[in-house]
Design a protein around this motif. Structure first.
Motif, PDB file in Angstrom:
ATOM      1  N   THR A   1     -48.413-116.504 -23.112  1.00 48.45           N
ATOM      2  CA  THR A   1     -47.748-116.356 -21.815  1.00 48.45           C
ATOM      3  C   THR A   1     -46.461-115.554 -21.963  1.00 48.45           C
ATOM      4  O   THR A   1     -46.135-114.695 -21.126  1.00 48.45           O
ATOM      5  N   TYR A   2     -45.744-115.785 -23.046  1.00 51.74           N
ATOM      6  CA  TYR A   2     -44.447-115.140 -23.224  1.00 51.74           C
ATOM      7  C   TYR A   2     -44.595-113.753 -23.856  1.00 51.74           C
ATOM      8  O   TYR A   2     -43.736-112.889 -23.631  1.00 51.74           O
ATOM      9  N   THR A   3     -45.662-113.542 -24.633  1.00 52.29           N
ATOM     10  CA  THR A   3     -45.908-112.175 -25.094  1.00 52.29           C
ATOM     11  C   THR A   3     -46.358-111.290 -23.923  1.00 52.29           C
ATOM     12  O   THR A   3     -46.063-110.096 -23.892  1.00 52.29           O
ATOM     13  N   ARG A   4     -47.066-111.876 -22.957  1.00 54.70           N
ATOM     14  CA  ARG A   4     -47.416-111.122 -21.748  1.00 54.70           C
ATOM     15  C   ARG A   4     -46.161-110.796 -20.948  1.00 54.70           C
ATOM     16  O   ARG A   4     -46.044-109.711 -20.354  1.00 54.70           O
TER      17      ARG A   4
ATOM     18  N   ARG B   1     -54.028-105.537 -26.656  1.00 52.62           N
ATOM     19  CA  ARG B   1     -54.729-106.523 -27.478  1.00 52.62           C
ATOM     20  C   ARG B   1     -53.758-107.503 -28.131  1.00 52.62           C
ATOM     21  O   ARG B   1     -53.994-108.709 -28.155  1.00 52.62           O
ATOM     22  N   LEU B   2     -52.681-106.963 -28.673  1.00 45.65           N
ATOM     23  CA  LEU B   2     -51.738-107.793 -29.412  1.00 45.65           C
ATOM     24  C   LEU B   2     -50.926-108.697 -28.492  1.00 45.65           C
ATOM     25  O   LEU B   2     -50.742-109.889 -28.776  1.00 45.65           O
ATOM     26  N   LEU B   3     -50.422-108.155 -27.369  1.00 46.87           N
ATOM     27  CA  LEU B   3     -49.508-108.914 -26.520  1.00 46.87           C
ATOM     28  C   LEU B   3     -50.208-109.662 -25.386  1.00 46.87           C
ATOM     29  O   LEU B   3     -49.716-110.710 -24.953  1.00 46.87           O
ATOM     30  N   LEU B   4     -51.317-109.155 -24.893  1.00 47.03           N
ATOM     31  CA  LEU B   4     -51.968-109.804 -23.760  1.00 47.03           C
ATOM     32  C   LEU B   4     -53.014-110.826 -24.170  1.00 47.03           C
ATOM     33  O   LEU B   4     -53.285-111.765 -23.421  1.00 47.03           O
ATOM     34  N   THR B   5     -53.626-110.655 -25.347  1.00 46.84           N
ATOM     35  CA  THR B   5     -54.619-111.638 -25.799  1.00 46.84           C
ATOM     36  C   THR B   5     -54.073-112.527 -26.903  1.00 46.84           C
ATOM     37  O   THR B   5     -54.671-113.550 -27.217  1.00 46.84           O
ATOM     38  N   GLY B   6     -52.973-112.132 -27.529  1.00 52.58           N
ATOM     39  CA  GLY B   6     -52.359-112.970 -28.551  1.00 52.58           C
ATOM     40  C   GLY B   6     -52.868-112.709 -29.950  1.00 52.58           C
ATOM     41  O   GLY B   6     -52.285-113.182 -30.919  1.00 52.58           O
TER      42      GLY B   6
ATOM     43  N   ALA C   1     -44.538-117.653 -11.884  1.00 55.37           N
ATOM     44  CA  ALA C   1     -44.799-116.245 -11.571  1.00 55.37           C
ATOM     45  C   ALA C   1     -45.145-115.459 -12.823  1.00 55.37           C
ATOM     46  O   ALA C   1     -46.040-114.596 -12.810  1.00 55.37           O
ATOM     47  N   VAL C   2     -44.449-115.756 -13.919  1.00 49.93           N
ATOM     48  CA  VAL C   2     -44.726-115.056 -15.176  1.00 49.93           C
ATOM     49  C   VAL C   2     -46.138-115.360 -15.658  1.00 49.93           C
ATOM     50  O   VAL C   2     -46.867-114.460 -16.087  1.00 49.93           O
TER      51      VAL C   2
ATOM     52  N   ALA D   1     -51.559-113.320 -16.369  1.00 53.92           N
ATOM     53  CA  ALA D   1     -53.013-113.400 -16.230  1.00 53.92           C
ATOM     54  C   ALA D   1     -53.548-112.214 -15.434  1.00 53.92           C
ATOM     55  O   ALA D   1     -54.624-111.677 -15.745  1.00 53.92           O
ATOM     56  N   LEU D   2     -52.784-111.771 -14.422  1.00 51.99           N
ATOM     57  CA  LEU D   2     -53.216-110.639 -13.596  1.00 51.99           C
ATOM     58  C   LEU D   2     -53.255-109.353 -14.407  1.00 51.99           C
ATOM     59  O   LEU D   2     -54.252-108.606 -14.358  1.00 51.99           O
TER      60      LEU D   2
END
Length: 404
Positions: A14-17, A64-69, A161-162, A167-168
């Motif tokens: 969540t926080y990398t996103r 890939r790295l920041l949105l999927t972890g 919101a974050v 997720a969006l």
């Protein structure tokens, strides 16, 4: 029972996103520092940058790295990490850059506004002077202690919101940066090739190790029943020879699996048929074999598969009929190889139902463009296999895999 997913607020992704969304707003911030008037220029700029093929690779790796972890996890594979291969990929990447900038600006504004509101409520609860509310365009009158109770609410709203925006943007990334049709087809072909290779290796182990164990069991049982020292010595020699051949096959398969790069022992071919027949004879079976036509004209893939088919056929006879008389006939003529293995049906027990061995014979024949049949016929069990000699040769000449 499926494992419960952790709450979004305690997941690191969540926080990398959040960080990923903030990075999207950096372009806007840099442009604001250069030119405060042209506020729409960053959108045009990132759109043009998205048309560069290498940008899709960079954006895919970052997503890939920041949105999927985890860039190596299966879920990350839904986001491509390759340069744009055509204009459709380029336009999708350009659209992705626009969306990323817009959501980044929204995230930056909400972070400043809601975090500033929480801070303002905390300050206003203890003072009498109006307090500016961060990015919001109005002030908050001070002197009300109950503001302290409201102070955490904007922070909670910000975290929600974050999580939602993260997720969006992940869903959008999978849509706009996801593999194209050509990339999905290439991945499917690669996976199919891998499964075919695994299936071939499984058949190799089944035929080789199964034959060795069957010969060992039959030989040991015959030696115990015979109670003859000379026969026991011959049985042990046959078990040793068969076991040594099985170990060679196992070593070859392990070298292939390890991808060591070293020399891999050659697979046996029909040229080694005598060794196979002697193994069956040493088990007590009477084997009558004949070969019509030059084995030297048989291509390597057909010869190797023919050997394995003969091996599995003999193994099935020893397993289900014991040391029964066996006839093996091979004919090379008219551009094909015909292999026939026949044995009398056992009288003490019904014939076993077709199992993995017969299925493997049919698969080997089908992969080389041939066919195989097996069944009871006139009091005998008969296996017939027909393999075209030119099928595998055409595949090898065309640069294809002879087993694909």
């Amino acid at each position: 029972m499926p494992a419960l997913s952790p709450h979004p607020l305690i997941r690191s992704v969540t926080y990398t996103r959040w960080l990923h969304l903030f990075i999207g707003a950096v372009v806007w911030g840099v442009w604001e520092f250069i030119d405060e008037e042209g506020r729409l220029a960053p959108f045009a700029l990132v759109g043009l940058v998205g048309l560069i093929p290498a940008v899709r690779l960079v954006e895919g790796l970052q997503a890939r790295l920041l949105l999927t972890g985890d860039s190596h996890r299966e879920s990350a594979s839904r986001i491509a990490a390759a340069p744009s291969a055509n204009w459709a990929d380029r336009w999708r990447t350009a659209l992705w850059m626009e969306v990323r900038l817009a959501l980044g600006l929204l995230t930056a504004y909400l972070t400043a506004a809601l975090a500033g509101l929480s801070f303002a409520l905390a300050r206003a609860s203890s003072g009498a002077d109006p307090v500016a509310m961060g990015a919001l365009p109005w002030s908050l009158p001070g002197g009300h202690w109950w503001y302290a109770l409201l102070a955490p609410l904007p922070t909670v709203a910000l975290l929600a919101a974050v999580a939602g925006l993260g997720a969006l943007i992940t869903a959008i990334a999978r849509r706009l940066l996801g593999p194209s049709g050509a990339e999905r087809l290439a991945a499917l072909e690669e996976r199919t090739e891998l499964l075919l290779e695994r299936n071939r290796i499984a058949r190799e182990l089944h035929d080789s190790i199964g034959h060795a164990l069957t010969v060992a069991v039959v030989q040991a049982g015959a030696a115990r029943a015979a109670k003859n020292e000379e026969f026991t010595v011959r049985a042990l020699a046959a078990i040793e020879e068969t076991g040594r051949a099985a170990l060679e096959d196992l070593e070859r398969v392990l070298l292939i699996l390890r991808e060591s790069g070293g020399p891999v022992p050659a697979r046996p071919t029909l040229a080694h048929l005598d060794r196979l027949l002697e193994s069956a004879r040493a088990s007590g079976a009477t084997v009558d074999a004949s070969v019509s036509g030059p084995l030297s004209l048989v291509p390597g893939p057909v010869s190797r598969e023919g050997y394995r088919i003969a091996q599995e056929s003999l193994t099935n006879v020893l397993r289900h009929a014991g040391p029964a008389p066996i006839r093996v006939h091979i004919t090379i003529a008219d551009g094909r190889l015909d292999l026939e293995v026949t044995n009398p049906l056992p009288t003490t027990r019904p014939p076993a139902a077709p199992g993995g061995g017969l299925r493997g014979i049919r698969e080997r024949a089908a992969l080389l463009g041939g066919r195989a049949t097996a069944g009871a016929e006139g009091g005998e069990w008969r296996v017939r296999v027909r393999l075209p000699l030119d099928f595998a040769a055409r595949r090898v000449e065309a640069g294809g895999h002879p087993y694909a």
